[in-house]
Design a protein around this motif. Structure first.
Motif, short mmCIF file in Angstrom:
data_model
loop_
_atom_site.label_atom_id
_atom_site.label_comp_id
_atom_site.label_asym_id
_atom_site.label_seq_id
_atom_site.Cartn_x
_atom_site.Cartn_y
_atom_site.Cartn_z
N TYR A 203 -23.38 24.18 -17.06
CA TYR A 203 -24.17 23.42 -18.15
C TYR A 203 -23.24 23.80 -19.71
CZ TYR A 203 -28.77 22.46 -16.32
OH TYR A 203 -29.65 21.75 -15.65
N GLU A 204 -23.54 22.96 -20.50
CA GLU A 204 -23.03 23.06 -22.04
C GLU A 204 -24.29 22.94 -23.01
OE1 GLU A 204 -19.89 20.53 -22.97
OE2 GLU A 204 -18.94 21.01 -20.64
N TYR A 205 -24.36 23.91 -23.90
CA TYR A 205 -25.43 24.24 -24.54
C TYR A 205 -25.08 23.99 -25.95
CZ TYR A 205 -27.91 26.08 -20.74
OH TYR A 205 -28.55 26.31 -19.49
N GLN A 206 -25.59 23.13 -26.85
CA GLN A 206 -25.74 23.05 -28.10
C GLN A 206 -26.84 23.68 -28.97
OE1 GLN A 206 -26.16 19.54 -30.89
NE2 GLN A 206 -23.82 19.82 -31.58
N GLN A 207 -26.57 24.95 -29.67
CA GLN A 207 -27.38 25.56 -30.51
C GLN A 207 -27.44 24.85 -31.94
OE1 GLN A 207 -25.46 29.65 -29.57
NE2 GLN A 207 -27.41 30.14 -29.73
N ASP A 407 -29.27 11.83 -14.67
CA ASP A 407 -28.46 13.50 -15.14
C ASP A 407 -27.21 13.44 -14.48
OD1 ASP A 407 -30.71 14.04 -16.99
OD2 ASP A 407 -31.89 15.20 -15.22
N GLN A 408 -26.72 12.50 -13.75
CA GLN A 408 -25.33 12.71 -13.07
C GLN A 408 -24.38 12.67 -14.23
OE1 GLN A 408 -24.97 11.62 -8.62
NE2 GLN A 408 -26.47 10.37 -9.57
N SER A 409 -23.09 13.23 -14.00
CA SER A 409 -22.02 13.48 -15.11
C SER A 409 -21.67 12.43 -15.88
CB SER A 409 -20.88 14.02 -14.41
OG SER A 409 -19.80 14.49 -15.47
N PRO A 410 -21.75 12.46 -17.10
CA PRO A 410 -21.97 13.69 -17.75
C PRO A 410 -23.54 13.73 -18.27
CG PRO A 410 -20.98 12.16 -19.44
CD PRO A 410 -20.85 11.51 -17.97
N MET A 411 -24.42 14.78 -17.98
CA MET A 411 -25.52 14.67 -18.18
C MET A 411 -26.19 14.66 -19.77
SD MET A 411 -28.37 17.69 -17.13
CE MET A 411 -27.31 18.87 -17.71
N PRO A 412 -26.90 13.51 -19.86
CA PRO A 412 -27.60 13.32 -21.29
C PRO A 412 -28.18 14.75 -21.85
CG PRO A 412 -28.16 11.49 -20.01
CD PRO A 412 -27.53 12.56 -18.94
N ALA A 413 -28.01 14.91 -23.31
CA ALA A 413 -28.60 16.23 -23.65
C ALA A 413 -30.18 16.03 -23.79
CB ALA A 413 -28.14 16.36 -25.13
N HIS A 414 -30.78 17.15 -23.22
CA HIS A 414 -32.31 17.38 -23.13
C HIS A 414 -32.60 18.34 -24.12
CE1 HIS A 414 -30.96 18.86 -19.06
NE2 HIS A 414 -31.66 20.03 -19.60
N TRP A 415 -33.55 18.44 -25.14
CA TRP A 415 -33.80 19.05 -26.16
C TRP A 415 -35.08 20.08 -26.00
CZ3 TRP A 415 -30.25 20.34 -29.62
CH2 TRP A 415 -29.35 19.63 -29.73
N GLN A 416 -35.17 21.16 -26.22
CA GLN A 416 -36.39 22.17 -26.51
C GLN A 416 -36.45 22.53 -27.96
OE1 GLN A 416 -34.38 24.01 -23.01
NE2 GLN A 416 -35.91 25.48 -23.67
N GLU A 417 -37.51 22.27 -28.83
CA GLU A 417 -37.40 22.51 -30.42
C GLU A 417 -38.50 23.07 -30.52
OE1 GLU A 417 -34.42 18.92 -32.07
OE2 GLU A 417 -36.57 18.88 -31.72
#
Length: 650
Positions: A203-207, A407-417
């Motif tokens: 997983y790659e996370y953007q803060q 969602d297979q590579s590369p997985m689109p970003a999904h957000w929680q806000e």
């Protein structure tokens, strides 16, 4: 059950890097851009981590931004200054003492795996990814790191924080009527986005924290990268997963569904002194009157969890009862959280929990602080004995990830806000135009603008076929918005932008002193209880000698080359002060500063000046910088090169 196989691919890569680099690996930044700097006003005292940014719409934010080895992106001492300036509040308004991701709980629906990514893996150190032009369309901040990987000490400086100003869509609009000719007030919104990127195994996370020109703070966590590996996380169980990819003949494997439960720690700092938490609940008192809904606010004096069965209308705010806005209302911030919460874990079940600020209570669960080892938010709430006067909100933002083929590579970003929205923090919205500045306490009830605003600039005309000494020039006053009181006008003729003594009538007679100079006229407008305004005509070049002009109307001046002045203060972090000026006054628009390794910073001039902070590494290496001004209506583009050190600019 918690295993460590999530880490293995990254461990192998880092082990190879350590083997190649030896016991000490030093990585130089490929490119890091300057933090936006402001004026010489006192700073926050956090050195190179201080960020001050004025948005194009006029509002400004400042704070300390850094990367913590475990928490990742951390903001501290967050302060806001509305575009309305002294009309609202003269100075910086404190909002938040600290804000960061306190835990990311990732349990899989199969019950086989559960992770605490913040305290178990961390969002800093080697998990932090370097920003580049694709990840970061704006400027970057360098992050200095030193960490142990096994027996090896790794040290590096990378562009780890991204700062980007973004258009955020329609800010506001107000039309006097449906008639297209009526007054209209429209502005597009602007925001400052601060982000970092972390890779935790697959997983790659953007803060990401977005600060709007209205004072709203939106906190988000985006998950991208790749789905978990099939040998561990694809089970033959349709009740806990979803079929992904081509179906084999003998069996179907299902990607295991899982939760991303982000728990944020928000330490409010609204003004000085004690603060309060207020809960608002709504009821329908009489079923026979369904249109009537009553709301009641309750000051919560003790630490608490939000009720598990809280009504969707229930909401919370943190207020300072002694710090009032000019209307006499306590300034506050409201928590806006429309995300879902994981109902199967006591930690993530409440929408929000409140405690007092305690230094040891750093993490939402599996606390690494020696003062509160291993404890979690439920423990903090249960242990609190003091009244709730220094509130910390533990905000739960859940996302239940049910994987899909897309969602297979590369997985689109999904957000929680979630968001922190100002409530009575100001008397009006932060970018209120002067034309509406006198509207307060209700809808617009009077016609006309609150300020003298020019719509069409004044013009210079003459009836003479040629302009020479003795020619009489006339001026109109331009077109102005209708105001609430009748406007009075005053003219002032200008020679090369400077007032001509005694020439303040409708007409001006060209004199010998005007030959070869540029004339214009400024019209000042004022009225009772109306903010005054002014507008200046285009300049008219008066020919010198015996070559008269045959143009009876002023024409816009030809663009000229400005002067770029570069200076560097001798104290503090290396900074480059850039001033753009010329015969047409101060420059406007943007400029770009570039340096070695792809470093760049794009800035907007304020009163012809901008201050750019330069990474210490560039100053230490006496790097050459290129300053390019992009030009505006008066000035041509211009460029200048310089060499910067900590103490001198050449």
């Amino acid at each position: 059950m918690n295993t460590d196989h999530r880490h293995r691919p990254l461990q192998r890569l880092l082990a190879l890097a350590v083997a190649l680099a030896g016991p000490l690996a030093v990585v130089s930044p490929a490119g890091s851009a300057a933090v936006n700097a402001a004026t010489d006003e006192p700073g926050l005292g956090c050195g190179s981590s201080e960020v001050t940014h004025t948005l194009d719409s006029g509002s400004a934010w400042r704070m300390c931004a850094r990367i913590d080895p475990m928490k990742g992106l951390v903001l501290e001492q967050v302060q806001f200054r509305p575009a309305s300036g002294a009309r609202e509040y003269d100075g910086w308004l404190p909002v938040i003492d600290s804000l960061y991701l306190a835990q990311l709980v990732v349990p899989y629906d199969s019950g086989h795996w559960a992770y605490n990514d913040v305290t178990g893996f961390g969002f800093g150190d080697y998990q932090l990814l370097a920003q580049n032009e694709k990840l970061c369309p704006g400027s970057t901040m360098p992050v200095e790191q030193a960490f142990m990987f096994g027996p090896q000490l790794l040290q590096r400086t990378i562009p780890g924080i991204c700062l980007t100003e973004l258009a955020s869509g329609l800010g506001w609009a107000s039309h006097g009527s449906n008639d297209s000719r009526s007054d209209s007030y429209i502005q597009q919104g602007r925001s400052l986005e601060i982000s970092s990127m972390t890779k935790i195994s697959w997983y790659e996370y953007q803060q990401k924290i977005t600060l709007s020109d209205q004072g709203t703070i939106t906190v988000g966590l985006g998950a991208t990268g790749d789905l978990a590996p099939s040998d561990f996380f694809f089970l033959e169980d349709p009740s806990t997963g979803w079929p992904i990819g081509e179906e084999p003949e003998d069996s179907i494997n299902y990607a295991t569904s899982h939760w991303h439960n982000a728990v944020y720690r928000v330490d409010f700092g609204i003004g000085a002194g004690e603060q309060q938490v207020e809960q608002w609940d709504y009821i329908q008192p009489d079923p026979l009157q369904p249109a009537r809904v009553e709301g009641v606010g309750t000051i919560r004096t003790d630490a608490f969890h939000a009720p598990e069965d809280a009504d969707p209308q229930t909401w919370w705010r943190v207020l300072n009862p002694t710090w009032l806005n000019p209307d006499g209302h306590p300034r506050s911030y409201e928590i806006v959280n429309d995300a879902i919460q994981n109902p199967y874990d006591p930690l993530t079940r409440p929408q929000v929990s409140f405690t007092n600020d305690h230094a040891c209570q750093e993490y939402a669960s599996d606390n690494l602080n020696a003062g509160c080892p291993g404890l979690a938010v439920p423990d903090y709430v249960a242990a609190e004995t003091e009244p709730l006067t220094d509130p910390v909100a533990w905000v739960n933002v859940g996302f239940h990830h049910i994987a899909r083929d897309e969602d297979q590579s590369p997985m689109p970003a999904h957000w929680q806000e979630f968001s922190l929205a100002p409530r009575d923090f100001l008397t009006r919205q932060a970018t209120t135009p002067p034309e509406r500045s006198c509207v307060n306490g209700g809808p617009v009830t009077e016609g006309g603008s609150c300020a003298a605003v020019n719509v069409v600039a004044p013009r210079i005309t003459t009836e003479s076929p040629a302009v020479t000494m003795g020619t009489i020039l006339s001026s109109d006053r331009g077109t102005w918005r209708v105001t609430r009181s009748p406007l009075a006008f005053h003219r002032q003729w200008l020679r090369d932008g400077q007032p001509i003594t005694g020439s303040n009538g409708v007409d001006h007679t060209v004199t010998a002193a005007d030959l070869g100079r540029r004339l214009s006229v400024r019209v000042d407008a004022s009225a009772f209880q109306v903010i005054p305004g002014s507008a200046t005509s285009a300049e008219l070049l008066i020919p010198s000698g015996s070559s008269p002009s045959t143009s009876p109307t002023a024409q816009p001046p030809t663009r000229i080359t400005p002067t770029l002045t570069l200076t560097q203060p001798t104290k503090g972090q290396p900074r480059l002060r850039i001033r753009v000026r010329g015969k047409a006054g101060v420059g406007t628009g943007t400029l770009v500063v570039r340096g070695p390794g792809g470093w760049r910073s794009t800035r907007t001039l304020s009163k012809g000046t901008v201050v750019v902070r330069v990474p210490r590494a560039l100053a230490a290496s006496r790097a050459r910088l290129v300053v390019r001004y992009r030009g505006d209506a008066s000035y041509l583009p211009a460029q200048k090169r310089t060499r910067i050190t900590r103490g001198h600019v050449r």
